[in-house]
Write a protein that holds these residues in place. Structure first.
Motif, PDB file in Angstrom:
ATOM      1  N   THR A   1      -8.633  38.578   9.224  1.00  0.00           N
ATOM      2  CA  THR A   1      -9.606  39.084  10.187  1.00  0.00           C
ATOM      3  C   THR A   1      -9.437  38.329  11.502  1.00  0.00           C
ATOM      4  O   THR A   1      -9.016  37.185  11.497  1.00  0.00           O
ATOM      5  N   SER A   2      -9.735  38.967  12.591  1.00  0.00           N
ATOM      6  CA  SER A   2      -9.703  38.278  13.874  1.00  0.00           C
ATOM      7  C   SER A   2     -11.010  38.585  14.593  1.00  0.00           C
ATOM      8  O   SER A   2     -11.730  39.497  14.194  1.00  0.00           O
TER       9      SER A   2
ATOM     10  N   GLU B   1     -10.117  35.689   5.474  1.00  0.00           N
ATOM     11  CA  GLU B   1     -10.496  34.855   6.610  1.00  0.00           C
ATOM     12  C   GLU B   1      -9.270  34.425   7.417  1.00  0.00           C
ATOM     13  O   GLU B   1      -8.187  34.313   6.869  1.00  0.00           O
ATOM     14  N   PRO B   2      -9.470  34.152   8.702  1.00  0.00           N
ATOM     15  CA  PRO B   2      -8.338  33.725   9.526  1.00  0.00           C
ATOM     16  C   PRO B   2      -7.698  32.460   8.959  1.00  0.00           C
ATOM     17  O   PRO B   2      -8.382  31.616   8.398  1.00  0.00           O
ATOM     18  N   LYS B   3      -6.424  32.365   9.113  1.00  0.00           N
ATOM     19  CA  LYS B   3      -5.651  31.191   8.687  1.00  0.00           C
ATOM     20  C   LYS B   3      -5.760  30.908   7.191  1.00  0.00           C
ATOM     21  O   LYS B   3      -5.496  29.804   6.742  1.00  0.00           O
ATOM     22  N   SER B   4      -6.195  31.906   6.408  1.00  0.00           N
ATOM     23  CA  SER B   4      -6.309  31.635   4.976  1.00  0.00           C
ATOM     24  C   SER B   4      -5.039  32.029   4.233  1.00  0.00           C
ATOM     25  O   SER B   4      -4.823  31.616   3.112  1.00  0.00           O
TER      26      SER B   4
ATOM     27  N   GLU C   1     -14.954  35.782   3.094  1.00  0.00           N
ATOM     28  CA  GLU C   1     -14.299  36.464   1.984  1.00  0.00           C
ATOM     29  C   GLU C   1     -15.210  36.343   0.774  1.00  0.00           C
ATOM     30  O   GLU C   1     -15.843  35.301   0.591  1.00  0.00           O
TER      31      GLU C   1
ATOM     32  N   LYS D   1     -15.460  35.232  -2.172  1.00  0.00           N
ATOM     33  CA  LYS D   1     -14.636  34.391  -3.030  1.00  0.00           C
ATOM     34  C   LYS D   1     -15.378  33.064  -3.183  1.00  0.00           C
ATOM     35  O   LYS D   1     -16.086  32.636  -2.268  1.00  0.00           O
TER      36      LYS D   1
ATOM     37  N   ARG E   1     -16.726  30.021  -0.420  1.00  0.00           N
ATOM     38  CA  ARG E   1     -16.664  30.322   1.004  1.00  0.00           C
ATOM     39  C   ARG E   1     -18.006  30.117   1.700  1.00  0.00           C
ATOM     40  O   ARG E   1     -18.068  29.614   2.822  1.00  0.00           O
TER      41      ARG E   1
ATOM     42  N   ASN F   1     -12.019  27.575  11.669  1.00  0.00           N
ATOM     43  CA  ASN F   1     -11.336  28.819  11.326  1.00  0.00           C
ATOM     44  C   ASN F   1     -12.213  29.959  10.815  1.00  0.00           C
ATOM     45  O   ASN F   1     -11.734  30.852  10.125  1.00  0.00           O
TER      46      ASN F   1
ATOM     47  N   PHE G   1     -17.852  36.074   9.205  1.00  0.00           N
ATOM     48  CA  PHE G   1     -17.086  36.796   8.179  1.00  0.00           C
ATOM     49  C   PHE G   1     -16.789  35.858   7.019  1.00  0.00           C
ATOM     50  O   PHE G   1     -16.296  34.745   7.204  1.00  0.00           O
TER      51      PHE G   1
ATOM     52  N   VAL H   1     -14.425  33.344  11.600  1.00  0.00           N
ATOM     53  CA  VAL H   1     -14.605  34.342  12.654  1.00  0.00           C
ATOM     54  C   VAL H   1     -16.100  34.521  12.837  1.00  0.00           C
ATOM     55  O   VAL H   1     -16.828  34.812  11.882  1.00  0.00           O
TER      56      VAL H   1
END
Lengths: 143, 433
Positions: free
Chosen positions: B375-376, B412-415, A11, A13, A16, A63, A9, A65
């Motif tokens: 997201t997870s 995104e996670p932890k963002s 973002e 942006k 990334r 971090n 996944f 996913v």
């Protein structure tokens, strides 16, 4: 004959994609094939790498996913109509593709296409019947 | 023009005398007739006879929104239910709504204070008021309506929406006063332009703002687009509705109808009463309301009181326009939204992390709310259509909770930023304060 693909996944942006690829670069992981599905606010990066589990772990530690998905690779002659012949077989068997992406096999001068459907076993069966040559995982990872 | 010169221009001494008399009366009524107040007074050992001076109000307990919710629906009524002739409620966005009950006398009082307010804005019986506030449980529509009728002006109860119709009516009926929320006003002006109607060339002479926070820049912009001065209207359902305070021609603060609502400013942290002129949380007490007297209600609105004599001749204290909230309530398109509601909606969805951020913007003169959700692994799908379905699902859960459509963005996670203490849940980019 299933190949493990990583889906990540992202973002939509700045920076990334770089971050994801840089994480792999630092882990000394080479990318064999890559595709991106993008929407206005997020994207899904799909990768084929030699050691998917190692790459997944590394990305998750940073971090991201990540999901591992099975895909099927076929080999085609790199000439006009190669892919459409295969798609006709799928169409005739009423198989709906979720996505596909292609790249060129440099060593053999052939095209490799990665395919994803929700029922991969059925896909493999139909491809075999249609005489399409499937590429084994080891070969794809080692391209 | 002053609607009620005797009440609005009386000396401070006379006013305080009336305030004390009414305070003693209301405290007595609350103690006698409202079990909730009876209990609260007994708990801290304060009784109606303890109110000997206005300063003694400090001995009384505060009333919070939670108190009002606890006694849902009719527990705050101080008269037999048959004497209540009308009911309104707050939007009820954080659990049960607050119910507000009015006797015939209360409705007359409400009409009186709103008539004072409309007169402050320079309106009289010759005017045609187009009231775009919603008619219904919300107090905005009816409050303005009652005041307009009391004054004898013509009121068009068009309510919110039907924007093209609004423009048509402004044009055809020769509306002289518009009542709207600032953001709806800006939207109206855009539609007017599309329809080839120029409000600056119309008969419009005044605008009343309500239900939303705004800046001076916003006021200037609206005044320019409509070619008429805009005045602030303040009110809250718990206490009565719009008209508790309204701005006069000086446009530098809102006169509180102090003979009916006793204002105090408290320090949000210590709850101590602050000196005149200091900025803090506004606390209001109903002095004359019959159906549902509310004592020392913590509004959570941040403002300042100014006791200087006003150029308009009124002696009633002026409050600054609201410059903030002591809680995290947001007003988005006029609707009260608490971050906790978003959280509640998110936690109903499997796999959603309780990390989120709310971003409020006003890109095209209308409020937009974006909710960023992390997201997870459970949420994430390899397929775009699945991901879009998840976003839509989150969006509809939130809409169910708050009644507003929002844009959901998966991040995104932890963002999203984590903080040690209270997380920064809301980024308000509208520059309202």
């Amino acid at each position: 004959m299933k190949i493990k693909q990583l889906s990540i996944f992202l973002e939509n942006k700045k920076g990334r994609l770089w971050k994801a690829l840089n994480t792999l670069a630092e882990g000394n992981i080479n990318i064999r094939a890559l595709s991106i599905a993008d929407t206005s606010d997020f994207g899904i990066l799909r990768l084929i790498v030699p050691e998917p589990e190692k790459a997944k772990k590394l990305l998750e530690e940073n971090n991201f996913v990540v999901k591992t998905k099975d895909v099927v690779a076929i080999e085609l002659l790199d000439h006009p109509g190669g892919l459409s012949d295969v798609l006709k077989i799928l169409n005739d068997s009423d198989i709906n593709l979720e996505y596909l992406y292609a790249f060129v096999h440099e060593k053999k001068d052939k095209a490799i296409v990665l395919l994803r459907t929700d029922n991969l076993d059925q896909l493999i069966g139909v491809l075999n019947e249609g005489g399409t040559s499937l590429v084994p995982p080891e070969e794809v990872y080692d391209l | 023009m002053i609607w009620n010169e005797k009440a609005e221009c009386m000396s401070r001494d006379d006013l305080e005398e009336i305030q004390l008399k009414r305070l003693q009366d209301v405290v007595h009524r609350a103690y006698q007739n409202v079990p909730h107040y009876h209990q609260k007074f007994e708990d801290i050992g304060v009784f109606p006879e303890d109110i000997q001076t206005l300063e003694d109000i400090g001995k009384l307990p505060f009333t919070t929104k939670d108190d009002l919710r606890q006694v849902y629906p009719f527990g705050m009524f101080a008269v037999p239910k048959k004497d209540i002739i009308e009911i309104h409620t707050s939007s009820g966005t954080t659990g049960k709504p607050v119910v507000s009950g009015y006797t015939l006398e209360d409705i007359e009082l409400w009409s009186e204070i709103m008539a004072r307010g409309l007169t402050m804005m320079g309106i009289d019986e010759e005017d045609i008021i187009q009231n775009t506030h919603g008619y219904g449980l919300f107090t905005g529509g009816f409050g303005v309506h009652y005041g307009a009728q009391k004054m004898g002006s013509t009121v068009i109860p068009i309510s919110t929406g039907q924007t093209r119709r609004q423009i048509e009516i402004m044009n055809d009926f020769g509306t002289t006063v518009m009542i709207f929320t600032p953001s709806y006003g800006l939207y109206l002006s855009e539609v007017a332009e599309e329809e080839g109607f120029d409000p600056t060339n119309s008969q419009l002479k005044a605008i009343g703002f309500g239900a939303e926070m705004w800046t001076d820049e916003m006021r200037k912009e609206i005044e320019k687009r409509f070619g008429a001065p805009a005045f602030n209207i303040y009110g809250l359902t718990e206490i009565m509705g719009p008209g508790v305070a309204v701005e006069c021609q000086q446009q530098n603060g809102l006169h509180i109808c102090e003979d009916h609502f006793y204002p105090e400013i408290i320090d949000s942290k210590t709850s101590k009463i602050m000196e005149a002129g200091q900025t803090g949380e506004l606390v209001l007490t109903n002095l004359s309301r019959q159906g549902m007297p509310v004592i020392r209600f913590i509004t959570k609105d941040i403002t300042r009181l100014n006791y200087d004599v006003c150029g308009c001749g009124r002696t009633l204290v002026k409050m600054d326009r609201i410059t903030g909230r002591s809680d995290d309530m947001l007003k988005v398109r006029g609707v009260a939204v608490f971050p906790s509601q978003i959280e509640k909606a998110l936690l109903k969805i499997d796999g959603v992390e309780p990390h989120y951020q709310i971003i409020v913007t006003r890109p095209n003169r209308l409020d937009e709310m974006e909710v960023q959700v992390e997201t997870s692994p459970i949420l994430f799908s390899d397929e775009v259509k699945e991901m879009v379905a998840i976003k839509n699902k989150i969006g509809s859960y939130i809409e169910n909770e708050i009644g507003l459509r929002v844009n959901v963005t998966l991040v995104e996670p932890k963002s999203l930023p984590r903080s040690e203490g209270k997380a920064v849940r809301v980024i308000d980019k509208r520059n309202l304060y």
